[in-house]
Write a protein that holds these residues in place. Structure first.
Motif, PDB file in Angstrom:
ATOM      1  N   THR A  20       0.821  -1.217   0.000  1.00 37.41           N
ATOM      2  CA  THR A  20       0.000   0.000   0.000  1.00 37.41           C
ATOM      3  C   THR A  20       0.857   1.269   0.000  1.00 37.41           C
ATOM      4  O   THR A  20       0.362   2.342  -0.317  1.00 37.41           O
ATOM      5  CB  THR A  20      -0.941   0.029   1.218  1.00 37.41           C
ATOM      6  N   GLU A  30      -6.078  13.093  10.387  1.00 36.43           N
ATOM      7  CA  GLU A  30      -5.849  11.721   9.930  1.00 36.43           C
ATOM      8  C   GLU A  30      -6.806  11.403   8.790  1.00 36.43           C
ATOM      9  O   GLU A  30      -7.994  11.718   8.856  1.00 36.43           O
ATOM     10  CB  GLU A  30      -6.043  10.716  11.066  1.00 36.43           C
ATOM     11  N   GLU A  31      -6.259  10.794   7.736  1.00 38.73           N
ATOM     12  CA  GLU A  31      -7.100  10.418   6.600  1.00 38.73           C
ATOM     13  C   GLU A  31      -6.615   9.082   6.058  1.00 38.73           C
ATOM     14  O   GLU A  31      -5.409   8.818   6.007  1.00 38.73           O
ATOM     15  CB  GLU A  31      -7.039  11.494   5.509  1.00 38.73           C
ATOM     16  N   THR A  32      -7.541   8.260   5.641  1.00 41.03           N
ATOM     17  CA  THR A  32      -7.200   6.930   5.132  1.00 41.03           C
ATOM     18  C   THR A  32      -7.263   6.897   3.607  1.00 41.03           C
ATOM     19  O   THR A  32      -8.170   7.462   2.991  1.00 41.03           O
ATOM     20  CB  THR A  32      -8.163   5.866   5.710  1.00 41.03           C
ATOM     21  N   SER A  43      -6.293   4.227   0.020  1.00 37.56           N
ATOM     22  CA  SER A  43      -6.054   2.830  -0.368  1.00 37.56           C
ATOM     23  C   SER A  43      -4.568   2.591  -0.615  1.00 37.56           C
ATOM     24  O   SER A  43      -4.043   1.521  -0.309  1.00 37.56           O
ATOM     25  CB  SER A  43      -6.862   2.465  -1.619  1.00 37.56           C
ATOM     26  N   SER A  89      -2.966   0.473   7.343  1.00 38.63           N
ATOM     27  CA  SER A  89      -4.165   0.458   8.189  1.00 38.63           C
ATOM     28  C   SER A  89      -5.236  -0.359   7.495  1.00 38.63           C
ATOM     29  O   SER A  89      -5.834   0.097   6.510  1.00 38.63           O
ATOM     30  CB  SER A  89      -4.657   1.882   8.437  1.00 38.63           C
ATOM     31  N   GLY A  96      -5.542  -0.439   3.646  1.00 41.41           N
ATOM     32  CA  GLY A  96      -4.947   0.757   3.054  1.00 41.41           C
ATOM     33  C   GLY A  96      -3.876   1.358   3.926  1.00 41.41           C
ATOM     34  O   GLY A  96      -3.120   0.641   4.597  1.00 41.41           O
ATOM     35  N   VAL A  97      -3.784   2.696   3.914  1.00 42.24           N
ATOM     36  CA  VAL A  97      -2.812   3.411   4.742  1.00 42.24           C
ATOM     37  C   VAL A  97      -3.499   4.608   5.394  1.00 42.24           C
ATOM     38  O   VAL A  97      -4.406   5.209   4.815  1.00 42.24           O
ATOM     39  CB  VAL A  97      -1.609   3.924   3.915  1.00 42.24           C
ATOM     40  N   THR A  98      -3.042   4.928   6.601  1.00 43.50           N
ATOM     41  CA  THR A  98      -3.546   6.109   7.286  1.00 43.50           C
ATOM     42  C   THR A  98      -2.448   7.152   7.346  1.00 43.50           C
ATOM     43  O   THR A  98      -1.319   6.861   7.763  1.00 43.50           O
ATOM     44  CB  THR A  98      -4.010   5.763   8.718  1.00 43.50           C
ATOM     45  N   LYS A 127      -1.137  11.027   8.563  1.00 42.33           N
ATOM     46  CA  LYS A 127      -1.323  12.167   9.454  1.00 42.33           C
ATOM     47  C   LYS A 127      -0.830  13.406   8.711  1.00 42.33           C
ATOM     48  O   LYS A 127       0.382  13.574   8.508  1.00 42.33           O
ATOM     49  CB  LYS A 127      -0.546  11.971  10.750  1.00 42.33           C
TER      50      LYS A 127
END
Length: 464
Positions: A158, A259-261, A263, A242, A245-247, A249
């Motif tokens: 990811t 924080e946003e997620t 893919s 996460s 996907g990935v989170t 900062k």
């Protein structure tokens, strides 16, 4: 006993293999050492395969907008595996081409991991076997690799570097691109056109920060209009896998961390030169932040050791590496080549729209104390651009008001990466505005905008 050559080149990218060919033409006995694939990063994992991907996304964009050309294209879609396969086949074809060029020019190719063991000596490890080479001169052309985030190394799942982004096994749905230089903007453009929801994060106040400010501003509006979310003056304080996907900062301009997620994320924050573990430290070869220090001919501070390409520092461009290679080899062969002039190296970004430039930006020219004449001509004033359905963009030229010297040229729009060479030649020939004004440009062509921009700098524009 070691195999003996006039020149051994460590690395077969566009700097190394071009240098090898020119050395052979000049009568030198040459060997080139490569640990992976002939053609280096550019041909196999950079310039060429990315352009194949971008061509696919460009055609896909036209298919989706066929109606504006009076055409019909229903149920438009794509096969990601075939998109990637085409890109890899293009790279493979050119890799085979370099192999053929090495054979044609009688360059010995030595596969393996090379290390400079002493002045004029190089050891190549081939599995359990080691080959020893000797040469009067050695050119280091080992290139560079993608820089990882200190807090989140690319995992290929990811979190991607450019290499992962070129061979995706799945299409990102929501993509974070970290960095807005040429590589970041090109991948953002590709994935956005292929349907991903794309966000670019850039620490500096504007995207494409090395380009002219007007070009950056235009690209900001153009990419935003296409649906790409641009976060400039914004930092990344964390990135971690996460779930699926990935989170991230993300620290915004106001200091707030959100924080946003996503893919997937592509890390495009620069490169690291490949100077470690190749024997340079023991020889005392001088470096600056990892990049090998050279003079205008590619010479290092150690006699007989030369360096070219990305390993020597910015600009990190294939054509710069190739030209450095030719200069170095001609000097080695006893010639009198010109020294490298980085001010005449064009820069190109193959996004949609494209960006191209050479020389000083308007701001840099002002900082340098020049009195300026600046011309600018829009695509909307050009018949060919309108006929192509590509009426967005402009050509900008910056002149020294006192001498007429072309200080810089900056373009944004369709096919400007092809147009820029006209201004590069003009600068190399030390052309003034007079010669450019008196040059006949074919009609109807996009190149007419180059003429009009020059005319505009002196209040003589015809079509605007």
């Amino acid at each position: 006993m070691a195999d003996t050559y006039d020149l051994v080149i460590l690395g077969s990218g566009p700097g190394g293999y071009v240098a090898a060919i020119r050395a052979s033409q000049l009568g030198l006995k040459v060997a080139i050492v490569e640990r992976e694939r002939l053609g280096g990063i550019c041909l196999n994992w950079g310039c060429i395969p990315t352009k194949a991907l971008l061509r696919t996304s460009e055609i896909y964009h036209y298919m989706q907008n066929a109606e504006s050309y009076g055409l019909k294209a229903d149920n438009v879609g794509f096969d990601l595996a075939k998109v990637v396969d085409r890109s890899r086949k293009v790279a493979g074809q050119l890799n085979a081409g370099v192999k053929g060029l090495m054979k044609k020019n009688k360059v010995t190719v030595v596969e393996g991991v090379g290390t400079v063991t002493a002045k004029g000596k190089l050891s190549v490890k081939q599995g359990d076997k080691t080959v020893e080479l000797e040469a009067k001169n050695i050119i280091v052309a080992t290139g560079a690799r993608a820089r990882d985030l200190p807090f989140a190394k690319a995992d290929g799942k990811t979190i991607w570097t450019y290499r992962h982004a070129m061979v995706p096994t799945e299409m990102p749905t929501k993509l974070l691109v970290i960095g807005s230089g040429a590589i970041g903007v090109e991948f953002a453009s590709f994935y956005n056109d292929m349907g991903a929801d794309v966000t670019i994060v850039e620490m500096l106040p504007r995207i494409l920060p090395v380009e002219d400010e007007e070009v950056s501003a235009f690209m900001d509006k153009a990419l935003t209009k296409q649906g790409i979310k641009l976060l400039t003056g914004t930092g990344l304080e964390g990135l971690a896998p996460s779930g699926s996907g990935v989170t991230a900062k993300i620290k915004h301009k106001d200091g707030k961390v959100v924080e946003e997620t996503f893919s997937h994320a592509i890390v495009a924050i620069g490169i690291v030169p490949n100077t470690e573990n190749i024997g340079l430290e023991a020889l005392g070869v001088e470096t600056d932040r990892g990049h090998i220090k050279t003079d205008g001919y590619g010479r290092t501070n150690v006699d007989g050791i030369w360096a070219i390409g990305d390993v020597t520092g910015a600009p990190w461009l294939a054509h710069k590496a190739s030209h450095e290679g030719i200069i170095a080899v001609e000097k080695i062969a006893g010639g009198s080549p010109h020294q490298m002039d980085k001010a005449n190296i064009p820069g190109c970004t193959y996004s949609r729209p494209q960006v191209a430039s050479v020389g000083m930006t308007e701001a840099k020219a002002k900082e340098a104390g020049y009195e300026l004449k600046v011309g600018k001509f829009p695509f909307i004033g050009n018949g060919k651009a309108i006929a192509l359905g590509e009426a967005e963009g402009f050509v900008k030229t910056v002149f020294d008001a006192k001498t007429g010297e072309l200080l810089g040229a900056h373009m944004v729009g369709a096919e400007v990466t092809e147009l820029i060479q006209g201004y590069v030649v003009a600068r190399q020939l030390e052309t003034t505005e007079t010669e450019l004004m008196e040059t006949v440009f074919a009609h109807p062509t996009l190149s007419e905008m180059m003429h009009e921009s020059v005319l505009g700098a002196y209040g003589r524009s015809i079509h605007y």
